[in-house]
Scaffold this motif. Structure first.
Motif, PDB file in Angstrom:
ATOM      1  N   ARG A   1     -20.817   1.295  10.185  1.00 15.65           N
ATOM      2  CA  ARG A   1     -20.524   1.180  11.617  1.00 15.65           C
ATOM      3  C   ARG A   1     -19.772  -0.108  11.959  1.00 15.65           C
ATOM      4  O   ARG A   1     -18.742  -0.073  12.645  1.00 15.65           O
ATOM      5  CB  ARG A   1     -21.831   1.240  12.411  1.00 15.65           C
ATOM      6  CG  ARG A   1     -21.647   1.123  13.917  1.00 15.65           C
ATOM      7  CD  ARG A   1     -22.986   1.171  14.637  1.00 15.65           C
ATOM      8  NE  ARG A   1     -22.821   1.282  16.062  1.00 15.65           N
ATOM      9  CZ  ARG A   1     -22.633   0.234  16.875  1.00 15.65           C
ATOM     10  NH1 ARG A   1     -22.603  -0.996  16.368  1.00 15.65           N
ATOM     11  NH2 ARG A   1     -22.471   0.424  18.169  1.00 15.65           N
ATOM     12  N   GLU A   2     -20.296  -1.246  11.518  1.00 15.58           N
ATOM     13  CA  GLU A   2     -19.687  -2.515  11.896  1.00 15.58           C
ATOM     14  C   GLU A   2     -18.260  -2.635  11.352  1.00 15.58           C
ATOM     15  O   GLU A   2     -17.366  -3.140  12.035  1.00 15.58           O
ATOM     16  CB  GLU A   2     -20.547  -3.683  11.397  1.00 15.58           C
ATOM     17  CG  GLU A   2     -21.932  -3.728  12.023  1.00 15.58           C
ATOM     18  CD  GLU A   2     -21.877  -3.696  13.553  1.00 15.58           C
ATOM     19  OE1 GLU A   2     -21.026  -4.403  14.136  1.00 15.58           O
ATOM     20  OE2 GLU A   2     -22.671  -2.953  14.154  1.00 15.58           O
ATOM     21  N   GLU A   3     -18.073  -2.186  10.137  1.00 14.47           N
ATOM     22  CA  GLU A   3     -16.727  -2.227   9.550  1.00 14.47           C
ATOM     23  C   GLU A   3     -15.759  -1.334  10.333  1.00 14.47           C
ATOM     24  O   GLU A   3     -14.599  -1.704  10.553  1.00 14.47           O
ATOM     25  CB  GLU A   3     -16.783  -1.785   8.088  1.00 14.47           C
ATOM     26  CG  GLU A   3     -17.470  -2.762   7.150  1.00 14.47           C
ATOM     27  CD  GLU A   3     -18.983  -2.556   7.096  1.00 14.47           C
ATOM     28  OE1 GLU A   3     -19.522  -1.822   7.951  1.00 14.47           O
ATOM     29  OE2 GLU A   3     -19.608  -3.136   6.183  1.00 14.47           O
ATOM     30  N   LEU A   4     -16.234  -0.165  10.747  1.00 12.56           N
ATOM     31  CA  LEU A   4     -15.389   0.738  11.522  1.00 12.56           C
ATOM     32  C   LEU A   4     -15.012   0.128  12.871  1.00 12.56           C
ATOM     33  O   LEU A   4     -13.850   0.213  13.302  1.00 12.56           O
ATOM     34  CB  LEU A   4     -16.110   2.070  11.746  1.00 12.56           C
ATOM     35  CG  LEU A   4     -16.301   2.960  10.517  1.00 12.56           C
ATOM     36  CD1 LEU A   4     -17.228   4.131  10.848  1.00 12.56           C
ATOM     37  CD2 LEU A   4     -14.961   3.482  10.010  1.00 12.56           C
ATOM     38  N   LEU A   5     -15.967  -0.492  13.537  1.00 13.93           N
ATOM     39  CA  LEU A   5     -15.710  -1.060  14.860  1.00 13.93           C
ATOM     40  C   LEU A   5     -14.775  -2.273  14.801  1.00 13.93           C
ATOM     41  O   LEU A   5     -14.117  -2.595  15.796  1.00 13.93           O
ATOM     42  CB  LEU A   5     -17.025  -1.459  15.525  1.00 13.93           C
ATOM     43  CG  LEU A   5     -17.933  -0.311  15.962  1.00 13.93           C
ATOM     44  CD1 LEU A   5     -19.268  -0.848  16.474  1.00 13.93           C
ATOM     45  CD2 LEU A   5     -17.260   0.534  17.053  1.00 13.93           C
ATOM     46  N   GLN A   6     -14.720  -2.906  13.648  1.00 17.40           N
ATOM     47  CA  GLN A   6     -13.908  -4.120  13.531  1.00 17.40           C
ATOM     48  C   GLN A   6     -12.451  -3.855  13.201  1.00 17.40           C
ATOM     49  O   GLN A   6     -11.652  -4.787  13.151  1.00 17.40           O
ATOM     50  CB  GLN A   6     -14.515  -5.046  12.472  1.00 17.40           C
ATOM     51  CG  GLN A   6     -15.825  -5.681  12.900  1.00 17.40           C
ATOM     52  CD  GLN A   6     -16.528  -6.413  11.761  1.00 17.40           C
ATOM     53  OE1 GLN A   6     -15.942  -6.629  10.701  1.00 17.40           O
ATOM     54  NE2 GLN A   6     -17.779  -6.780  11.988  1.00 17.40           N
ATOM     55  N   THR A   7     -12.088  -2.600  12.972  1.00 15.52           N
ATOM     56  CA  THR A   7     -10.699  -2.297  12.631  1.00 15.52           C
ATOM     57  C   THR A   7     -10.127  -1.209  13.528  1.00 15.52           C
ATOM     58  O   THR A   7     -10.838  -0.296  13.943  1.00 15.52           O
ATOM     59  CB  THR A   7     -10.555  -1.870  11.163  1.00 15.52           C
ATOM     60  OG1 THR A   7      -9.173  -1.616  10.872  1.00 15.52           O
ATOM     61  CG2 THR A   7     -11.357  -0.603  10.886  1.00 15.52           C
ATOM     62  N   LYS A   8      -8.837  -1.339  13.813  1.00 17.14           N
ATOM     63  CA  LYS A   8      -8.108  -0.311  14.538  1.00 17.14           C
ATOM     64  C   LYS A   8      -7.065   0.354  13.642  1.00 17.14           C
ATOM     65  O   LYS A   8      -6.278   1.180  14.112  1.00 17.14           O
ATOM     66  CB  LYS A   8      -7.437  -0.903  15.775  1.00 17.14           C
ATOM     67  CG  LYS A   8      -8.423  -1.391  16.831  1.00 17.14           C
ATOM     68  CD  LYS A   8      -7.698  -1.901  18.068  1.00 17.14           C
ATOM     69  CE  LYS A   8      -8.684  -2.356  19.143  1.00 17.14           C
ATOM     70  NZ  LYS A   8      -7.982  -2.864  20.357  1.00 17.14           N
ATOM     71  N   SER A   9      -7.082  -0.018  12.377  1.00 18.18           N
ATOM     72  CA  SER A   9      -6.165   0.587  11.417  1.00 18.18           C
ATOM     73  C   SER A   9      -6.651   1.982  11.068  1.00 18.18           C
ATOM     74  O   SER A   9      -7.751   2.140  10.516  1.00 18.18           O
ATOM     75  CB  SER A   9      -6.073  -0.271  10.159  1.00 18.18           C
ATOM     76  OG  SER A   9      -5.471   0.451   9.096  1.00 18.18           O
ATOM     77  N   VAL A  10      -5.854   2.976  11.359  1.00 21.01           N
ATOM     78  CA  VAL A  10      -6.235   4.353  11.075  1.00 21.01           C
ATOM     79  C   VAL A  10      -6.502   4.554   9.586  1.00 21.01           C
ATOM     80  O   VAL A  10      -7.503   5.171   9.187  1.00 21.01           O
ATOM     81  CB  VAL A  10      -5.150   5.329  11.569  1.00 21.01           C
ATOM     82  CG1 VAL A  10      -5.437   6.745  11.084  1.00 21.01           C
ATOM     83  CG2 VAL A  10      -5.058   5.298  13.088  1.00 21.01           C
ATOM     84  N   ALA A  11      -5.627   4.010   8.752  1.00 16.40           N
ATOM     85  CA  ALA A  11      -5.787   4.167   7.302  1.00 16.40           C
ATOM     86  C   ALA A  11      -7.088   3.540   6.822  1.00 16.40           C
ATOM     87  O   ALA A  11      -7.805   4.127   6.003  1.00 16.40           O
ATOM     88  CB  ALA A  11      -4.606   3.538   6.580  1.00 16.40           C
ATOM     89  N   THR A  12      -7.416   2.364   7.349  1.00 15.94           N
ATOM     90  CA  THR A  12      -8.641   1.684   6.933  1.00 15.94           C
ATOM     91  C   THR A  12      -9.878   2.421   7.416  1.00 15.94           C
ATOM     92  O   THR A  12     -10.889   2.517   6.707  1.00 15.94           O
ATOM     93  CB  THR A  12      -8.655   0.236   7.452  1.00 15.94           C
ATOM     94  OG1 THR A  12      -7.483  -0.442   6.992  1.00 15.94           O
ATOM     95  CG2 THR A  12      -9.888  -0.506   6.951  1.00 15.94           C
ATOM     96  N   ILE A  13      -9.817   2.952   8.619  1.00 19.26           N
ATOM     97  CA  ILE A  13     -10.943   3.731   9.152  1.00 19.26           C
ATOM     98  C   ILE A  13     -11.234   4.916   8.233  1.00 19.26           C
ATOM     99  O   ILE A  13     -12.392   5.177   7.879  1.00 19.26           O
ATOM    100  CB  ILE A  13     -10.650   4.218  10.584  1.00 19.26           C
ATOM    101  CG1 ILE A  13     -10.693   3.034  11.564  1.00 19.26           C
ATOM    102  CG2 ILE A  13     -11.670   5.283  11.015  1.00 19.26           C
ATOM    103  CD1 ILE A  13     -10.265   3.382  12.973  1.00 19.26           C
ATOM    104  N   TYR A  14     -10.184   5.619   7.833  1.00 19.35           N
ATOM    105  CA  TYR A  14     -10.381   6.758   6.931  1.00 19.35           C
ATOM    106  C   TYR A  14     -10.929   6.301   5.582  1.00 19.35           C
ATOM    107  O   TYR A  14     -11.737   7.005   4.961  1.00 19.35           O
ATOM    108  CB  TYR A  14      -9.085   7.529   6.739  1.00 19.35           C
ATOM    109  CG  TYR A  14      -8.797   8.512   7.842  1.00 19.35           C
ATOM    110  CD1 TYR A  14      -9.635   9.606   8.056  1.00 19.35           C
ATOM    111  CD2 TYR A  14      -7.699   8.370   8.671  1.00 19.35           C
ATOM    112  CE1 TYR A  14      -9.380  10.518   9.062  1.00 19.35           C
ATOM    113  CE2 TYR A  14      -7.431   9.280   9.689  1.00 19.35           C
ATOM    114  CZ  TYR A  14      -8.279  10.347   9.881  1.00 19.35           C
ATOM    115  OH  TYR A  14      -8.037  11.246  10.892  1.00 19.35           O
TER     116      TYR A  14
END
Length: 324
Positions: A207-220
């Protein structure tokens, strides 16, 4: 397969074993193998091209590929449909089970647990992906909004969890635990509720890692537990085990999944299916255009409407058969 004499010589670098991470050969796993049949009773030399390709994407050795292709062709003929996810799941099951046992397990999953998932157009999976989206909105509205704002839609990331059952997502130690839990619970109850519990556990753990990024590639990358991320690589084994174990913490008994599936289908999929049907009909009409009377036009419109209605009603009926 794990007990075949040349298995490791041929398959040490197999695509299926990419996330083995030195877990196999595990004496514990080998000793627990009860299905010792090495005969391959299903023989089919007339495999579809996609099945050849999927076998090549799974194993390296000819013997293992042949066994997998025979199983997949048998399932394709019996199910009347085929999905690449069948290759991932069957390939993993074949490591510790005979072809006949794998066919039996795949048949049970297809008929009672993952109904409609392994088809050319898996509407059932897409429906369940949006059911998970509703659950995520309830459990973590902040994360749900974050994914939505970055155009991360559930059917684009949940497929690796739901249709392939986390093969090529979880490291092997966690993957064996996942399969043990999923198959024992799901087949007994004719239910895939564990998949939703697992999905909620996974997003909580990153969760925390997802919330800290807006990079679509990184989220995936986080959603598929991509160990190429430095933040994940060092802890991926413990993290994956914690995710699988954490699935039991989610009690989803208060949710009406039949109602949620109907809602997901009506709100997210019906319009797209209707649009696709109209486009198909228009294309068909353009190809077969001819001069007709106004009466004929009326008849065509009525027939098209009836066809659409029948198709949609059939899909709705199918959704109602899905249950937890």
């Amino acid at each position: 397969m794990l007990r075949r004499a040349d298995f490791w010589k041929e398959e040490d670098e197999a695509p299926l074993l990419r996330l083995n991470r030195s877990f196999l050969p595990s004496e514990k796993i080998i000793n627990e193998i009860k299905d010792n049949k090495e005969d391959d009773p299903i023989v089919n030399t007339d495999h579809e091209r996609i099945i050849y390709l999927d076998a090549e994407r799974t194993f390296l050795g000819t013997a293992q590929r042949t066994t997998l292709m025979n199983v997949l062709s048998f399932l394709r003929n019996e199910f009347g449909s085929y999905h690449q996810a069948m290759s991932y799941v069957s390939g993993f099951l074949l490591l510790t089970h005979s072809p006949s046992k794998v066919i039996e397990t795949m048949r049970q999953l297809h008929r009672t647990v993952l109904i409609g998932y392994w088809t050319e157009e898996p509407v059932a999976f897409a429906t369940d992906a949006y059911v998970f989206d509703y659950l995520l909105a309830d459990y973590d509205p902040e994360l749900h909004k974050h994914l939505l704002n970055n155009y991360i839609f559930p059917e684009t990331y949940a497929q690796k969890w739901f249709t392939t059952l986390c093969v090529n997502v979880l490291p092997f130690e966690a993957l064996f635990r996942f399969f043990d839990t999923f198959i024992s619970q799901s087949i007994a109850a004719s239910s895939n509720i564990f998949l939703f519990q697992f999905a909620l556990s996974l997003v909580k753990h990153v969760r925390e890692e997802l919330l800290q990024t807006k990079s679509v590639a990184t989220i995936y990358q986080y959603l598929r537990l991509d160990s190429s991320l430095p933040q994940l690589n060092a802890k991926i084994d413990k993290l994956a085990m914690s995710i699988v174990e954490g699935a039991k913490d989610y009690d989803l008994g208060s949710y009406d999944f039949t109602q949620l599936r109907q809602k997901a289908f009506n709100e997210k999929l019906r319009v797209r299916l209707e649009a696709a049907n109209r486009a198909h009909q228009e294309n068909k009409e353009n190809q077969n255009s001819c001069i007709t009377s106004s009466d004929d036009d009326d008849d065509d419109d009525e027939t098209e409407e009836q066809t659409l209605s029948t198709a949609i009603n059939g899909l709705v009926s199918h959704m109602k058969k899905l249950h937890i």
